[in-house]
Design a protein around this motif. Sequence first.
Motif, PDB file in Angstrom:
ATOM      1  N   ARG A  59       0.790  -1.174   0.115  1.00 45.05           N
ATOM      2  CA  ARG A  59       0.267  -0.030   0.113  1.00 45.05           C
ATOM      3  C   ARG A  59       0.788   1.386   0.092  1.00 45.05           C
ATOM      4  N   LYS A  60       1.926   1.304   0.839  1.00 43.44           N
ATOM      5  CA  LYS A  60       2.745   2.466   1.067  1.00 43.44           C
ATOM      6  C   LYS A  60       3.393   2.475  -0.309  1.00 43.44           C
ATOM      7  N   ALA A  61       4.056   1.537  -1.066  1.00 47.24           N
ATOM      8  CA  ALA A  61       4.628   1.842  -2.215  1.00 47.24           C
ATOM      9  C   ALA A  61       3.599   2.355  -3.252  1.00 47.24           C
ATOM     10  N   TRP A  62       2.430   1.753  -3.370  1.00 48.05           N
ATOM     11  CA  TRP A  62       1.289   2.234  -4.268  1.00 48.05           C
ATOM     12  C   TRP A  62       1.237   3.596  -3.910  1.00 48.05           C
ATOM     13  N   LEU A  63       1.136   4.031  -2.886  1.00 47.42           N
ATOM     14  CA  LEU A  63       0.918   5.537  -2.610  1.00 47.42           C
ATOM     15  C   LEU A  63       1.887   6.370  -3.266  1.00 47.42           C
ATOM     16  N   LEU A  64       3.356   5.987  -2.806  1.00 46.42           N
ATOM     17  CA  LEU A  64       4.427   6.704  -3.255  1.00 46.42           C
ATOM     18  C   LEU A  64       4.523   6.825  -4.697  1.00 46.42           C
ATOM     19  N   ARG A  65       4.180   5.632  -5.477  1.00 46.48           N
ATOM     20  CA  ARG A  65       4.495   5.626  -6.766  1.00 46.48           C
ATOM     21  C   ARG A  65       3.295   6.510  -7.604  1.00 46.48           C
ATOM     22  N   VAL A  66       2.322   6.423  -7.069  1.00 44.82           N
ATOM     23  CA  VAL A  66       1.208   7.393  -7.577  1.00 44.82           C
ATOM     24  C   VAL A  66       1.491   8.586  -7.247  1.00 44.82           C
ATOM     25  N   ALA A  67       2.053   9.194  -6.158  1.00 44.14           N
ATOM     26  CA  ALA A  67       2.467  10.290  -5.942  1.00 44.14           C
ATOM     27  C   ALA A  67       3.693  10.746  -7.045  1.00 44.14           C
ATOM     28  N   VAL A  68       4.520  10.048  -7.461  1.00 46.02           N
ATOM     29  CA  VAL A  68       5.438  10.433  -8.037  1.00 46.02           C
ATOM     30  C   VAL A  68       5.279  10.406  -9.497  1.00 46.02           C
ATOM     31  N   ASN A  69       3.979   9.612  -9.737  1.00 40.53           N
ATOM     32  CA  ASN A  69       3.386   9.634 -11.198  1.00 40.53           C
ATOM     33  C   ASN A  69       2.763  11.036 -11.573  1.00 40.53           C
ATOM     34  N   CYS A  70       1.978  11.452 -10.418  1.00 41.86           N
ATOM     35  CA  CYS A  70       1.159  12.806 -10.577  1.00 41.86           C
ATOM     36  C   CYS A  70       1.984  13.718 -10.684  1.00 41.86           C
ATOM     37  N   ALA A  71       3.059  13.756  -9.968  1.00 40.39           N
ATOM     38  CA  ALA A  71       4.203  15.054 -10.015  1.00 40.39           C
ATOM     39  C   ALA A  71       4.871  15.136 -11.227  1.00 40.39           C
TER      40      ALA A  71
END
Length: 158
Positions: A59-71
């Motif tokens: 879950r943590k990795a997914w949230l960080l990955r989505v944050a990077v992609n959005c950025a």
Amino acid sequence: MDPTQDRDSPEAVIRRYSDMVYRLAFARTGNRSDAEDLYQEVFLRYLTRAPAFTSEEHRKAWLLRVAVNCANRFHTAPWRKRTEPLSEALSVPAPEGEDLWEELRRLPERDRTVLHLYYYEDMTTEEIAQMLGRNPATVRSQLLRARAKLKKLLVEEG
């Protein structure tokens, strides 16, 4: 109520990871309003897609990955190329660590990102490499160069 259900409730997940997502968004954008927009986008995707996770680390990795992609999408948005940043006209006393953040903001985004993930999110270079789609050796080199650039900026400022 089952404690595992409460732990996995959207509210509990957002409370647990809100600081982490916001810090990464702020590190990538360099200002509060854009970081807040990215933060909202990440959790909106979490709520609308309702992904299934195998573990809390997943879950943590997914949230960080989505944050990077959005950025990444944020920085390449066409409207962003036609805007000018607002200057911070008001002067307020800097809280502890604000001076360091100001120096970090002077670094290129790529350097800020690896420093943030390594020092603030306690990720290994292998985890960062996997998240950013880079070779672990490349991430280690970027960390080394980013530290050197930050040190140089801090020495220049005295």
